[in-house]
Enzyme design. Structure first.
Site, PDB file in Angstrom:
ATOM      1  N   HIS A  45      10.620  29.742 -22.586  1.00 33.02           N
ATOM      2  CA  HIS A  45      11.496  28.579 -22.678  1.00 33.02           C
ATOM      3  C   HIS A  45      12.930  28.970 -22.985  1.00 33.02           C
ATOM      4  O   HIS A  45      13.864  28.320 -22.528  1.00 33.02           O
ATOM      5  CB  HIS A  45      10.962  27.623 -23.742  1.00 33.02           C
ATOM      6  CG  HIS A  45       9.740  26.888 -23.265  1.00 33.02           C
ATOM      7  ND1 HIS A  45       8.786  26.385 -24.096  1.00 33.02           N
ATOM      8  CD2 HIS A  45       9.333  26.597 -22.010  1.00 33.02           C
ATOM      9  CE1 HIS A  45       7.847  25.802 -23.382  1.00 33.02           C
ATOM     10  NE2 HIS A  45       8.151  25.918 -22.110  1.00 33.02           N
ATOM     11  N   ARG A  91      21.622   5.831 -11.304  1.00 37.28           N
ATOM     12  CA  ARG A  91      20.163   5.607 -11.305  1.00 37.28           C
ATOM     13  C   ARG A  91      19.871   4.707 -12.506  1.00 37.28           C
ATOM     14  O   ARG A  91      20.000   5.138 -13.649  1.00 37.28           O
ATOM     15  CB  ARG A  91      19.421   6.927 -11.440  1.00 37.28           C
ATOM     16  CG  ARG A  91      19.517   7.835 -10.198  1.00 37.28           C
ATOM     17  CD  ARG A  91      18.721   9.109 -10.413  1.00 37.28           C
ATOM     18  NE  ARG A  91      18.513   9.865  -9.197  1.00 37.28           N
ATOM     19  CZ  ARG A  91      19.195  10.964  -8.867  1.00 37.28           C
ATOM     20  NH1 ARG A  91      20.149  11.421  -9.654  1.00 37.28           N
ATOM     21  NH2 ARG A  91      18.927  11.613  -7.748  1.00 37.28           N
ATOM     22  N   ARG A 143      22.365   1.548  -8.154  1.00 34.52           N
ATOM     23  CA  ARG A 143      21.128   1.405  -7.384  1.00 34.52           C
ATOM     24  C   ARG A 143      20.152   0.542  -8.163  1.00 34.52           C
ATOM     25  O   ARG A 143      19.982   0.717  -9.374  1.00 34.52           O
ATOM     26  CB  ARG A 143      20.514   2.784  -7.140  1.00 34.52           C
ATOM     27  CG  ARG A 143      19.228   2.702  -6.350  1.00 34.52           C
ATOM     28  CD  ARG A 143      18.682   4.060  -6.038  1.00 34.52           C
ATOM     29  NE  ARG A 143      18.083   4.673  -7.214  1.00 34.52           N
ATOM     30  CZ  ARG A 143      17.577   5.905  -7.223  1.00 34.52           C
ATOM     31  NH1 ARG A 143      17.649   6.647  -6.113  1.00 34.52           N
ATOM     32  NH2 ARG A 143      17.042   6.402  -8.294  1.00 34.52           N
ATOM     33  N   ASP A 182      14.369  12.362  -1.209  1.00 33.81           N
ATOM     34  CA  ASP A 182      13.191  11.702  -0.654  1.00 33.81           C
ATOM     35  C   ASP A 182      13.126  11.859   0.859  1.00 33.81           C
ATOM     36  O   ASP A 182      12.044  11.987   1.428  1.00 33.81           O
ATOM     37  CB  ASP A 182      13.177  10.222  -1.043  1.00 33.81           C
ATOM     38  CG  ASP A 182      12.579  10.026  -2.427  1.00 33.81           C
ATOM     39  OD1 ASP A 182      11.535  10.643  -2.697  1.00 33.81           O
ATOM     40  OD2 ASP A 182      13.178   9.303  -3.238  1.00 33.81           O
ATOM     41  N   CYS A 238      23.845  10.962  -1.372  1.00 31.40           N
ATOM     42  CA  CYS A 238      23.713  11.011  -2.832  1.00 31.40           C
ATOM     43  C   CYS A 238      22.544  11.882  -3.257  1.00 31.40           C
ATOM     44  O   CYS A 238      22.289  12.048  -4.444  1.00 31.40           O
ATOM     45  CB  CYS A 238      23.587   9.610  -3.418  1.00 31.40           C
ATOM     46  SG  CYS A 238      22.157   8.719  -2.814  1.00 31.40           S
TER      47      CYS A 238
HETATM   48  C1  PEP Z   1      17.147  10.837  -3.152  1.00 34.20           C
HETATM   49  O1  PEP Z   1      15.973  10.540  -2.909  1.00 34.20           O
HETATM   50  O2  PEP Z   1      17.782  11.722  -2.535  1.00 34.20           O
HETATM   51  C2  PEP Z   1      17.856  10.148  -4.248  1.00 34.20           C
HETATM   52  C3  PEP Z   1      19.151  10.342  -4.450  1.00 34.20           C
HETATM   53  O3  PEP Z   1      17.128   9.373  -5.068  1.00 34.20           O
HETATM   54  P1  PEP Z   1      16.180   9.922  -6.237  1.00 34.20           P
HETATM   55  O4  PEP Z   1      16.407  11.395  -6.354  1.00 34.20           O
HETATM   56  O5  PEP Z   1      16.554   9.158  -7.460  1.00 34.20           O
HETATM   57  O6  PEP Z   1      14.813   9.581  -5.719  1.00 34.20           O
HETATM   58 MG    MG Z   2      15.094   8.726  -3.764  1.00 35.31          MG
END
Ligand code: PEP
Ligand code: MG
Length: 836
Positions: free
Chosen positions: A458, A565, A601, A719, A766
Site C-alpha cells: 500500500h 459527477r 450530469r 463507458d 469527458c
Molecule cells: C465515461 O463513461 O467516460 C464517463 C465520463 O462517465 P463515468 O466515468 O462517470 O462513468
Molecule cells: Mg460513464
C-alpha cells in the site's frame, strides 16, 4: 447429548492424544483466527460426528467438513495439516453436503500412512467457526477415544435470543471464483467485510477446509485465498439471499494491484555496482538529496504487575484515538476522491476493529501483559500468520498491520509522530507504512527508500499516487548509510547511488529543473485560452465531484467544468439529499467557478452502484441494467427532484445539464419535456442547455438524431470503451486492452462529431481519454472542441493544444481510423505528434 437448549457435550471425533490449539503446527489455526477449538493427533482412520447435526460444508478435496449442531454451533473438522495438497487422494467421504447426521456416525475415512508420509502433520482440528456466538471449553484430557466426551460448547452470554431466531431462518450458499488480482488481500477482504456488514445474516467464506467469518479481515486474509481459487460463501439469516448475492458480486469484482505497473513484479537484483544499492522500483522519479533515517519505536521490557482493567482501558482509548485519526484521513481522501487512499485506510480501520486482533490483545492483557506489549504481540502474531501463508501479496499486508502497531504504540506511549525533515530529504527506513508516507509527503520528502517492502504494498501505491519516487527491497545496507549523506535516488531503475559525483549531482538537478520549469511554464499559461497554432480554440475544462475540487480546478486554470459527477451527493449516506441540499451543493460548484460554465450530469447510479435508500431491482448484469438515465423509468421522482434543484441555481445560464447513458432519442425528449414543465412550474423564462453523454455505441451511431434535439454532446470514453469493446472497464486482466484509442472507438467519435456538426452542435470528451496528451491531436482532428480533464492536468493539456495545428490534426487523424489496433494508433500518434 444436549444438556439444555444451548449447551452440548461434544464426543471425540477421533482417537488419540489431545492438543491445545496453540500447540498445533499451523500458525493460522494456532492463532485462533479461525475460532476456538482443539486438536487430536489421530491414531485411528475414521472421523465420527461429535454431535447430531447437519453437514453444511464439505471441502472439495474431501479432507475437511463442517457440521452445524442443533444449537447452531458450527464445527469444522479438518484432518491433518496442509492436507488440501493431497487433492482428495487418501480421503473417502461417507456423507454429503446437507446430510443430517447423528452423534457417533462415521463421516470420513482417511489413509493415515499417506497423510503421515506426504503432509506436514496428521494433527487434526476441531474448530468452532462461529466462536463469536459460542464458546468451546475443552475437558482436561491428555488423550481420548472416539465417542468419549471431549469438550463442551455453549452459547456465549447474550447470544441466546439470536440463536433462537437464527435457527428458524433460511440459509444460502454459492461457490465463486476469486478474480481479485493477487487473491483476497487486505483491500478486497475489507470490501467483503463491508459488504457482509450491510446484512444481518451471518456470513462465512470456506476455502481449503478452513472457514472465516466475513466480518474478520484477518480471518479472511488468513484463508490464504489466491487469485483464481474457488471459495464457498455461506449466509444464514433472514436476508441470506440478498447477502449472498452481494457477497458473490463483491468477490467477483476484480480489485487490482495496479495492473499498469510493470515494476510490481520486478525481482530484486543483486548489488553489483560499487557504491550503488539495487532495489525494486515502487514509484518512479529521479531525485538527489540528503539521506534521513527514520527509526521505529522500540518497547522497553514489560515489568509485569499490571491491573488488567486499567490496561484494557488504556488500549481501548488508544484504539479509539487512532480510529478517529484514520476516519479523518478517510474523510479527506473521500473529499479528494482519492479512491486508493480511501480503500487503504478503510482497510486499516477494519483491521483495527478486527475481532481476532482485539481478542488476542485482550487475552494477553488478561494474562498480565501491559497494553503496549499486548498490542505489539497481537500484531506480531497476525503478521506471522500472513507471512507464513507463502503468498507475497498477503505477506506485504503485514506492513499494514505494523503501521497500526506503530500508530497505537505511539498513542500509548504518548509519542507524537514528529520528525524535522531536512529540506529535500530522501527518507530511508527498514520499512515505511502508509501513515508514515502521508506524514512524509506532507513534509515534502523528496524520495523514499526502504530495506524491505514490496512494489505492490500500500505504501508503494500511495507513493505512486503522490508522485513520490520510492525504491523498496534495497536490503539492510541502506540502514548503514550515514544520516545526512547526499545520495541520488534513481527510482525508475531501482537504484540508490550512495556516493554520486558532483557531475552526477549536477545532472540530476538539471533534469529536475528542466521538468520543474516546464511544469511551471505550463502552470503560468494555464489560465489563458488554449488555441492551436492555426487559431482554433479548444476549451479545456475539468472533471470534478465536489465544490472543493471545482475550486482546485478553477485555480488550475480550467475553462469550466466539463463534468460534475453528482453521485458524490448521493453515496455513503442513509437518506437521500433533499432538493434544498442538492441546490446548495450545485450552487457551490457554480460559485467556485467565477463566470465559467458548469456541466452537471444527472445522477448515474443503479446497476452496480446501489444506494441504501434507493432499493432497485437486483440485476443479473448490472452494467447493462437500470443505470444512468434509465433510472428515470423506475424512479422518476429522484430525477425530478434533481432537475428542480438544478433549475434553481443562479445564474441558470452558466448551468448545463448532461444526461448519462442515453441510448435513444425518446429518453432525451422525455427529459426535455419534463424540464419544460418544471420551468413553467417554477416560472422560469430561461431554459438551461441540455446535453447528452455519448457513452453507449447506440448513442454514437445515433449522434445525428440526438444532436437535432440536444444542445451539445459529451463523449464518455470510459463507458464507450467498455460497451464497444465488450470489456469490463474495471477488469484488472483486461485493463491494458480497454484502450479508448482503439480504431473502433475513433470511428464512433468521428461519427459523433459528424452527426453533431450537421446541426451545429459542439462535441466534448469527458472520459479519461481527454486527459491523455497522446490523444489530444486525434480528438481535435476528429472534431472535438472541448476536453474535460482531471484538474492537475489542465496546464499540460492546454500546453499540448498550443503546440498543435488543427488542420494537420484533421488530415492525419482520418488515417488512424483504418489502423488495426489501439497499439497501432498509439504508435502512429507518437510518430505524428511525439510527446517529448
Ligand atoms: C465515461 O463513461 O467516460 C464517463 C465520463 O462517465 P463515468 O466515468 O462517470 O462513468
Ligand atoms: Mg460513464
Amino acid at each position: 447429548m444436549s444438556n439444555n437448549n444451548n449447551a452440548l457435550t461434544l464426543g471425540a471425533p477421533l482417537s488419540g492424544p489431545v492438543l491445545a490449539l496453540g500447540n498445533v503446527p499451523d500458525e493460522v489455526f494456532a492463532s485462533g483466527a479461525m475460532g476456538d477449538g482443539l486438536a487430536i493427533d489421530p491414531l485411528n482412520d475414521s472421523l465420527y460426528a461429535p454431535c447430531d447435526g447437519e453437514i453444511i460444508h464439505v471441502a472439495r478435496t474431501g479432507h475437511a467438513l463442517t457440521l452445524r449442531a442443533q444449537n447452531g454451533a458450527e464445527l469444522l473438522m479438518h484432518v491433518g495439516i496442509d492436507t488440501v495438497e493431497l487433492n482428495g487422494e487418501g480421503f473417502a467421504l461417507l456423507v454429503k453436503n446437507g446430510a443430517q447426521v447423528s452423534k457417533g456416525q462415521a463421516l470420513m475415512q482417511f489413509d493415515l500412512d499417506r497423510i503421515a508420509r506426504q503432509c506436514k502433520s496428521l494433527v487434526s482440528l476441531i474448530i468452532l467457526t462461529n466462536s463469536e456466538r459460542f464458546e468451546l471449553t475443552p475437558l482436561p484430557l491428555r488423550s481420548v477415544k472416539h465417542g468419549e466426551p471431549l469438550a463442551r460448547v455453549a452459547l456465549r452470554s447474550g447470544a441466546a435470543l439470536q440463536t433462537a431466531v437464527d435457527n428458524s431462518v433460511a440459509q444460502a450458499s454459492a461457490n465463486v471464483r476469486i478474480t481479485h488480482r493477487g487473491g483476497l488481500h487486505a483491500r478486497p477482504a475489507a470490501l467483503i467485510r463491508k459488504t457482509a456488514q450491510a446484512f444481518s445474516s451471518q456470513t462465512q467464506l470456506h476455502f481449503a477446509g478452513k472457514s472465516a467469518a466475513c466480518d474478520s479481515l484477518i480471518g479472511l486474509m488468513g484463508l490464504g485465498i489466491g487469485e483464481g481459487d474457488e471459495v464457498c460463501v455461506t449466509c444464514r439469516g433472514k436476508d441470506c439471499a440478498a447477502a449472498l448475492q452481494a457477497l458473490v458480486a463483491a468477490l467477483s469484482v476484480a480489485i487490482g494491484e495496479e495492473p499498469h505497473t510493470p515494476m510490481a513484479a520486478a525481482p530484486r537484483r543483486a548489488n553489483t555496482e560499487v557504491g550503488v544499492l539495487q532495489g525494486v522500483c515502487a514509484a518512479p522519479g529521479l531525485v538527489c538529496g540528503p539521506l534521513f533515517r527514520l527509526s521505529t519505536i522500540e518497547l522497553p521490557a514489560d515489568t509485569g504487575n499490571h491491573c488488567a482493567d486499567e490496561q484494557l482501558q488504556r488500549l481501548d482509548a488508544a484504539l479509539e484515538q487512532v480510529r478517529g485519526e484514520i476516519r479523518t484521513t478517510l474523510d479527506l481522501a473521500r473529499q479528494r476522491r482519492n479512491a486508493e487512499e480511501e480503500d487503504i485506510f478503510a482497510a486499516h480501520l477494519a483491521l483495527l476493529e478486527d475481532p481476532a486482533l482485539l481478542d488476542t490483545a485482550t487475552r494477553a492483557i488478561e494474562h498480565g501483559s501491559a497494553a503496549p506489549h499486548a498490542w505489539r504481540d497481537a500484531i506480531q502474531a497476525q503478521c506471522a500468520v500472513l507471512l507464513g501463508l507463502g503468498k507475497p501479496l498477503l505477506a506485504e499486508r503485514s506492513n499494514d498491520l505494523r503501521d497500526l502497531q506503530q500508530r497505537v504504540l505511539r498513542v500509548l506511549l504518548g509519542e507524537a509522530w514528529h520528525v524535522e525533515l531536512p529540506a529535500g530529504a530522501i527518507v530511508s527506513a527498514h520499512e515505511l507504512t502508509p501513515s508514515d508516507l502521508l506524514q512524509l509527503s506532507a513534509q515534502h520528502a523528496a524520495g523514499l527508500c526502504m530495506a524491505e517492502g514490496g512494489a505492490t504494498s500500500h505504501v508503494a501505491i500511495l507513493a505512486r499516487g503522490k508522485g513520490l519516487p520510492c525504491v523498496v527491497a534495497l536490503g539492510a545496507e541502506v540502514l548503514d548509510v550515514p544520516q545526512g549523506q547526499r545520495v541520488v535516488l534513481d527510482a525508475a531503475n531501482g537504484r540508490l547511488e550512495l556516493a554520486p559525483s558532483a557531475a552526477r549531482h549536477a545532472e540530476v538537478e538539471r533534469i529536475r529543473d528542466t521538468q520543474n520549469l516546464r511544469r511551471q511554464e505550463q502552470q503560468t499559461q494555464a489560465r489563458l485560452p488554449a488555441n492551436t497554432r492555426d487559431g482554433m480554440t479548444i476549451e479545456v475544462a475539468a472533471n470534478v465531484a465536489s465544490s472543493a475540487e471545482a475550486q482546485v480546478a478553477f485555480e488550475n486554470g480550467a475553462d469550466g467544468i466539463g463534468l460534475l459527477r453528482t453521485e458524490f451527493l448521493f453515496v455513503d449516506r442513509r437518506t437521500a439529499p433533499d432538493e434544498q441540499e442538492q441546490r446548495q451543493a450545485y450552487q457551490a460548484v457554480l460559485d467556485a467557478m467565477g463566470d465559467k460554465s458548469v456541466i452537471i450530469r444527472t445522477i448515474d447510479v443503479g446497476g452496480d452502484k446501489q444506494l441504501d435508500y434507493l432499493p432497485l431491482p437486483v440485476e443479473a448484469n448490472p452494467v447493462l441494467g437500470l443505470r444512468g438515465i434509465r433510472l428515470a423509468q423506475v424512479r422518476p421522482d429522484v430525477l425530478d427532484q434533481q432537475l428542480r434543484a438544478l433549475l434553481q441555481v443562479s445564474p441558470l445560464a452558466r448551468c448545463r445539464i448532461l444526461l448519462p447513458m442515453v441510448s435513444e432519442v425518446d429518453e432525451l425528449l422525455q427529459i426535455r419535456q419534463r424540464l419544460d414543465e418544471l420551468c413553467v412550474e417554477l416560472q422560469l423564462t430561461q431554459r438551461p442547455e441540455l446535453g447528452v453523454m455519448i457513452e453507449v455505441p447506440a448513442a454514437a451511431l445515433m449522434a445525428e438524431q440526438l444532436a437535432r434535439h440536444a444542445d451539445f454532446l459529451s463523449i464518455g470514453t470510459n463507458d464507450l470503451s467498455q460497451y464497444t469493446l465488450a470489456m469490463d472497464r474495471d477488469h484488472a486482466g483486461l485493463a491494458a486492452r480497454v484502450d479508448a484509442l482503439h480504431p473502433a472507438l475513433l470511428r464512433l467519435i468521428a461519427q459523433t462529431c459528424a452527426g453533431a456538426a450537421k446541426h451545429g452542435r459542439w462535441v466534448g470528451v469527458c472520459g479519461a481519454l481527454a486527459s491523455d496528451p497522446l490523444a489530444t491531436p486525434v480528438l481535435i482532428g476528429l472534431g472535438v472542441s472541448e476536453l474535460s480533464v482531471s484538474p492537475p492536468q489542465i496546464g499540460e493539456i492546454k500546453d499540448r493544444v498550443r503546440h498543435l495545428d488543427a488542420a494537420q490534426c484533421r488530415q492525419l487523424s482520418l488515417g488512424l481510423l483504418d489502423l488495426s489496433s489501439a497499439k497501432a494508433v498509439r504508435q502512429a500518434c507518437q510518430h505524428h505528434w511525439p510527446l517529448s
